[in-house]
Design an enzyme around this catalytic site. Structure first.
Site, PDB file in Angstrom:
ATOM      1  CB  ALA A  70      -0.871  -0.018   1.248  1.00  0.00           C
ATOM      2  N   GLY A 114       0.327  -5.176   0.423  1.00  0.00           N
ATOM      3  CA  GLY A 114      -0.734  -5.173  -0.583  1.00  0.00           C
ATOM      4  C   GLY A 114      -0.261  -5.719  -1.927  1.00  0.00           C
ATOM      5  CD  GLU A 117      -2.840  -7.884   1.797  1.00  0.00           C
ATOM      6  OE1 GLU A 117      -2.741  -6.679   1.483  1.00  0.00           O
ATOM      7  OE2 GLU A 117      -3.307  -8.257   2.885  1.00  0.00           O
ATOM      8  CD  GLU A 137       0.813  -6.171   5.320  1.00  0.00           C
ATOM      9  OE1 GLU A 137       1.564  -7.105   5.706  1.00  0.00           O
ATOM     10  OE2 GLU A 137       0.138  -6.227   4.272  1.00  0.00           O
TER      11      GLU A 137
END
Ligand code: CO8
Length: 263
Positions: A70, A114, A117, A137
Site C-alpha cells: 500500500a 498489498g 495480496e 505490515e
C-alpha cells in the site's frame, strides 16, 4: 479519501496473441498501491475481462517490484474513520478476484504487503528468481488488510503464514515455489519468455472451458470438500453443453489439434 482520482497514467496495457497485459508502471518503480492506482489496475483488468478476444490476463510490475505494498505516503494521513468510511479496501481490491478470465501475476522484485495480496488474488504466480514476497505490515504498525492473512495461510499453511505475518520477513522466490505460493520460478534471463509462453498457452485454450476450470479450482478455496466435489461435478457436466466439448472429443478421435470455437 473521497473523490479518488483514477490513476490511469500509472497503468500500461496492451494485448498480444490473446493475452491482455496490465503493467503497473508508477513513477516510483516500487509501485506503491494508492487508492487511485488500484482502481486503475482494476479497470484495466476488467476491460480485458470483457474483451472476448482475451483468454488470459497478466499483471506485471517493474524490474524492481511487482508492488511494495500500500502507498504508505497516502496511508500515513489516514485514520480509523477515514479508512472505514471511505471503504479503503472495498474499493477496487475486492473486484480483482471477481475477474473470470484466468489471471497471472508475473512477479519480479518485491511483492510486499498489498503487493503480495494483489499477486495472491491472481490465479497463478510466476516469479523471477529475484522476487521477494512478504507481509511486512507488522513492522509499520498494521497487519495485512487485503486478504494476506487468509490467502497466505490457505496457500502455504498456518505455520509458515504465521512466521511471515508475525516476523514481517521476506520469502525468497525459491522458498515461495517450494511452499506452493508460486507456481514457477525462472532465471531472470528466461523469465519474460517463459511468462509469455505460459500466458499464451492458457489464452489459446477454449475460453469457456478455461473459465469453468478456473471456477472449479476456486471453489476449493471457499468450501468443504464435499461441496467442492458437488460443484466440480456440475461444472464438468456443463462442459458437455459446449461446442468446444464436442470439438475436443472429435479432435482427439481424429488425432488432430482442437480448433476451439469458444462457445
Ligand atoms: N509506499 C510508499 N512509498 C514507498 C513504499 C510504499 N509502500 N515503499 C517504498 N517507498 C518509497 C520510499 O519511501 C522511498 O521514497 P523517497 O525516495 O521519497 O524516500 C522510495 O520508495 C524508495 O524506497 P527505499 O529507499 O526504501 O528503497 P529500497 O530499495 O532501499 O527498499 C523496500 C525497498 C524493501 C521495498 C522498502 O522500500 C520497504 O520496505 N518499503 C515498505 C514495504 C512495506 O512495508 N509494505 C507494506 C505496506 S502496508 C500494506 O501493504 C498494507 C496492505 C493493506 C491493504 C491495501 C490497502 C490499500
Amino acid at each position: 479519501m473521497n473523490n479518488v482520482v483514477v490513476k490511469t497514467e500509472w497503468v500500461k496495457s496492451w494485448s498480444e496473441n490473446g493475452v491482455g497485459w496490465v503493467q503497473l508502471n508508477h513513477e516510483n518503480k516500487l509501485n506503491p498501491l494508492s487508492a487511485g492506482f488500484i482502481l486503475a489496475i482494476k479497470e484495466a483488468a476488467e476491460k480485458f475481462d470483457r474483451d472476448t478476444s482475451i483468454g488470459c490476463i497478466v499483471l506485471t510490475g517493474s524490474e524492481k517490484a511487482f508492488a511494495a505494498g500500500a502507498d504508505l505516503k497516502e496511508m500515513v494521513k489516514l485514520n480509523y474513520s477515514s479508512v472505514s468510511e471511505s471503504r479503503y479496501i472495498e474499493n477496487g481490491w475486492l473486484d480483482i478476484p471477481k475477474i473470470q478470465t484466468p489471471i497471472i501475476a508475473g512477479v519480479k522484485g518485491y511483492a510486499l504487503g498489498g503487493g503480495c495480496e494483489l499477486a495472491m488474488m491472481c490465479d497463478i504466480i510466476i516469479a523471477s528468481e529475484n522476487a521477494k514476497f512478504g507481509q511486512p505490515e507488522i513492522n509499520i504498525g498494521a497487519i495485512p488488510g487485503a486478504g494476506g492473512s487468509q490467502r497466505l495461510t490457505r496457500s502455504i499453511g498456518k505455520s509458515k503464514a504465521m512466521l511471515a505475518v508475525l516476523t514481517g520477513d521476506m520469502i525468497s522466490a525459491n522458498d515461495a515455489e517450494n511452499c506452493g505460493l508460486v507456481a514457477k520460478v525462472f532465471k531472470d534471463s528466461e523469465y519474460e519468455i517463459s511468462l509469455k509462453e505460459i500466458a499464451t498457452k492458457i489464452a489459446n485454450q477454449s475460453k469457456p472451458l478455461a473459465k469453468l476450470a478456473k471456477q472449479a479450482v476456486n471453489v476449493a478455496y471457499e468450501t468443504t470438500l464435499e461441496e467442492g466435489i458437488r460443484s466440480e461435478r456440475a461444472l464438468f457436466y456443463s462442459t458437455f453443453a459446449l461446442d468446444d466439448h464436442v470439438e475436443g472429443m472429435e479432435a482427439f478421435s481424429e488425432k488432430r489439434k482442437p480448433n476451439w470455437k469458444n462457445k
